[in-house]
Structures are given as C-alpha cells and as structure tokens.
Design an enzyme around this catalytic site. Sequence first.
Site, short mmCIF file in Angstrom:
data_model
loop_
_atom_site.label_atom_id
_atom_site.label_comp_id
_atom_site.label_asym_id
_atom_site.label_seq_id
_atom_site.Cartn_x
_atom_site.Cartn_y
_atom_site.Cartn_z
N LYS A 9 0.84 -1.19 0.00
CA LYS A 9 0.00 0.00 0.00
C LYS A 9 0.87 1.24 0.00
O LYS A 9 1.83 1.34 0.76
CB LYS A 9 -0.90 0.00 1.23
CG LYS A 9 -1.74 1.26 1.37
CD LYS A 9 -2.73 1.17 2.52
CE LYS A 9 -2.07 1.39 3.85
NZ LYS A 9 -3.03 1.70 4.92
N SER A 25 -1.55 3.94 -17.35
CA SER A 25 -2.64 4.23 -16.45
C SER A 25 -2.27 5.00 -15.19
O SER A 25 -2.90 5.98 -14.88
CB SER A 25 -3.35 2.95 -16.09
OG SER A 25 -4.72 3.14 -16.23
N TYR A 58 -3.28 -0.21 -13.82
CA TYR A 58 -1.96 -0.81 -13.69
C TYR A 58 -0.92 0.29 -13.50
O TYR A 58 -1.14 1.45 -13.83
CB TYR A 58 -1.61 -1.68 -14.90
CG TYR A 58 -1.56 -0.94 -16.22
CD1 TYR A 58 -0.37 -0.42 -16.71
CD2 TYR A 58 -2.72 -0.76 -16.97
CE1 TYR A 58 -0.33 0.27 -17.91
CE2 TYR A 58 -2.68 -0.08 -18.17
CZ TYR A 58 -1.49 0.43 -18.64
OH TYR A 58 -1.46 1.11 -19.83
#
Length: 126
Positions: A9, A25, A58
């Site tokens: 994370k 992206s 992605y």
Amino acid sequence: MQRTMLKSKLHRVHVTHSELDYEGSCAIDEALLEAADIKEYQQIDIYNVNNGERFTTYAIRAERNSGIISVNGAAARKASPGDLLIIATYASYTEAELAQFKPQLVYVDADNRIKNQRQHIPVQAA
C-alpha cells in the site's frame, strides 16, 4: 485454501498529474514502486480519498525520486492533481505462506517522499 491479502500500500499519496491523453494508467515514482514492491504493469487498486472513487488499473514507472503520481488515460477522469490516493495491491497466499506474510506499507509526506514504512497496521482503538 488460499486467502487474498493486502500485499502493499502507498498511503495517501498526492496526485501530481492527471493526463487524459497519455498512454499508461498510473505513473508512480520508481522509488515508491520499489518501496511498496509494486512491479511495472502490475494491477493496482486506487482509492481516491477526496471523491470516493475506487478503480483498478496498472502501474507504470515515473522518474525516480520525482514524487510523481500521474493518473493517466481514462482513469484521469477519476482523480485530479492534489487529490489524496491510497494505492493497493493484493496477492493470494496459502495458509503456509501466511505464516511469513507481512504487507509492505509505505507512508509519504506532502511531496510524496517516503516518511515511514511498516509491515502492519496498528489496531484501531475505540
């Protein structure tokens, strides 16, 4: 049996760019990718703290130590510069693998520089 767990994370990174016409992206500072053990082209889930948007895309590599978090292509409609994001990856683990499991949690400052890394989330108190 396998369980899908939080693998890594990036917590509360700030969007620096939103490029509707750019290929790829989500460009992420290479140092952040390494710290969170996210590979280029790996699937990522993005949670926008500002507007509640949640989407999957992605990762692509941005210049090391640049602080860049650029949401690109169609995903650019879901985040704007200045928005706070949580970027997460997940993986499946066997029960045996879970004995050694530790997520990679990366916390940043306002410039998307690493300020802390942990392998657990503190227990939430009442």
